[in-house]
Write an enzyme that holds these catalytic residues in place. Structure first.
Site, PDB file in Angstrom:
ATOM      1  N   HIS A 175       0.791  -1.235   0.053  1.00 34.78           N
ATOM      2  CA  HIS A 175       0.024   0.082  -0.052  1.00 34.78           C
ATOM      3  C   HIS A 175       0.874   1.262   0.039  1.00 34.78           C
ATOM      4  O   HIS A 175       0.237   2.222  -0.548  1.00 34.78           O
ATOM      5  CB  HIS A 175      -0.961   0.117   1.204  1.00 34.78           C
ATOM      6  CG  HIS A 175      -0.401   0.168   2.401  1.00 34.78           C
ATOM      7  ND1 HIS A 175      -0.166  -1.114   3.206  1.00 34.78           N
ATOM      8  CD2 HIS A 175      -0.077   1.106   3.384  1.00 34.78           C
ATOM      9  CE1 HIS A 175       0.346  -0.644   4.552  1.00 34.78           C
ATOM     10  NE2 HIS A 175       0.505   0.617   4.441  1.00 34.78           N
TER      11      HIS A 175
ATOM     12  N   CYS B  27     -32.036  -0.604  -6.514  1.00 29.06           N
ATOM     13  CA  CYS B  27     -33.000  -0.977  -5.459  1.00 29.06           C
ATOM     14  C   CYS B  27     -34.377  -0.749  -6.019  1.00 29.06           C
ATOM     15  O   CYS B  27     -35.419  -1.201  -5.212  1.00 29.06           O
ATOM     16  CB  CYS B  27     -32.493  -0.751  -3.928  1.00 29.06           C
ATOM     17  SG  CYS B  27     -32.958   1.109  -3.999  1.00 29.06           S
TER      18      CYS B  27
END
Length: 196
Positions: free
Chosen positions: A82, A167
Site C-alpha cells: 500500500h 433497489c
C-alpha cells in the site's frame, strides 16, 4: 515521440456501481488512443465487497486486493504494497466510494489495501472520489460531514446523480456517469502535465 506513462490508481468499493469498473477501464483505454503527451497505466485496488459486482477476468489492468497486501514483504526493508502503490501513483480515483469506505476514510480507519493506500496518500497528488449509495444513506446527516472532511483535505468530489437506483428507489446517490468521471480524470491529468 513515446508517450509518458501516467499511473492512475482506481479504487473500487462495495457499491453496486462497481459493476461499471469494466466500462470505466475501457473508456480510459480508448482515451489513451487520443492523448498526445501521456497514456494512462491503470492499477485497480478492489475491496473484497466490490468483487461481488464485477468479474476479475473482465479487467485488463492488474488488480490489487487484501490477499496481495504482504506479497512483497518477507523481512524488514522489503516493500509494503500500500506504500508502494501510493509512491508509484500520479493520481487516484475512487469510483465508486460506498458509504462504508467513506466513513472509514473520513475517520482515518485503514483496515484493507484501499484504505491503507489512502491513509498513506501524498497530499500533493490528486485524489478524486465518486460517492455512490442508496438515497437514504446519502441523505443521512453524517454523510455530508464525512464528504466535507475529505474535501477539507483537498480530495475532489465527483458528486452523485439522481436516478433510478438498483433497489428501485429514485433519488440522489447514483455514481456519476462514467463519461463525467473520465472527463474529470483527463482534466486533472492535463493540469498536472501543464504544471511540469
Amino acid at each position: 515521440m513515446e508517450k509518458r506513462s501516467f499511473n492512475l490508481v482506481i479504487g473500487v468499493t462495495g457499491s453496486v456501481a462497481a459493476l461499471k469498473l469494466p466500462i470505466l477501464e475501457k473508456s480510459l483505454m480508448e482515451l489513451n488512443e487520443k492523448l498526445q503527451d501521456y497514456k494512462f497505466q491503470i492499477h485497480v485496488i478492489a475491496t473484497e465487497n466490490s468483487k461481488h459486482f464485477f468479474q476479475t477476468d473482465e479487467i485488463k489492468s492488474k488488480i490489487y486486493d487484501d490477499t496481495c497486501e504482504w506479497d512483497t514483504w518477507k523481512k524488514r526493508g522489503d516493500p509494503v504494497m500500500h506504500i508502494e502503490l501510493g509512491k508509484m501513483a500520479d493520481m487516484m480515483v475512487i469510483a465508486p466510494l460506498d458509504a462504508n469506505t467513506l466513513a472509514k476514510l473520513s475517520t482515518g480507519i485503514c483496515d484493507n489495501m484501499l484504505t491503507c493506500t489512502v491513509r498513506a496518500w501524498d497530499f500533493k497528488k490528486p485524489l478524486l472520489f465518486c460517492p455512490a449509495m442508496n438515497t437514504r444513506m446519502w441523505e443521512h446527516p453524517i454523510t455530508g460531514t464525512q464528504i466535507a472532511q475529505l474535501k477539507s483535505w483537498g480530495y475532489e468530489e465527483i458528486p452523485p446523480i439522481s436516478k433510478v437506483l438498483m433497489c428501485g428507489d429514485v433519488g440522489v446517490g447514483g455514481m456519476a456517469e462514467v463519461g463525467t468521471i473520465v472527463e474529470k480524470i483527463k482534466e486533472t491529468a492535463d493540469r498536472l502535465f501543464k504544471a511540469l
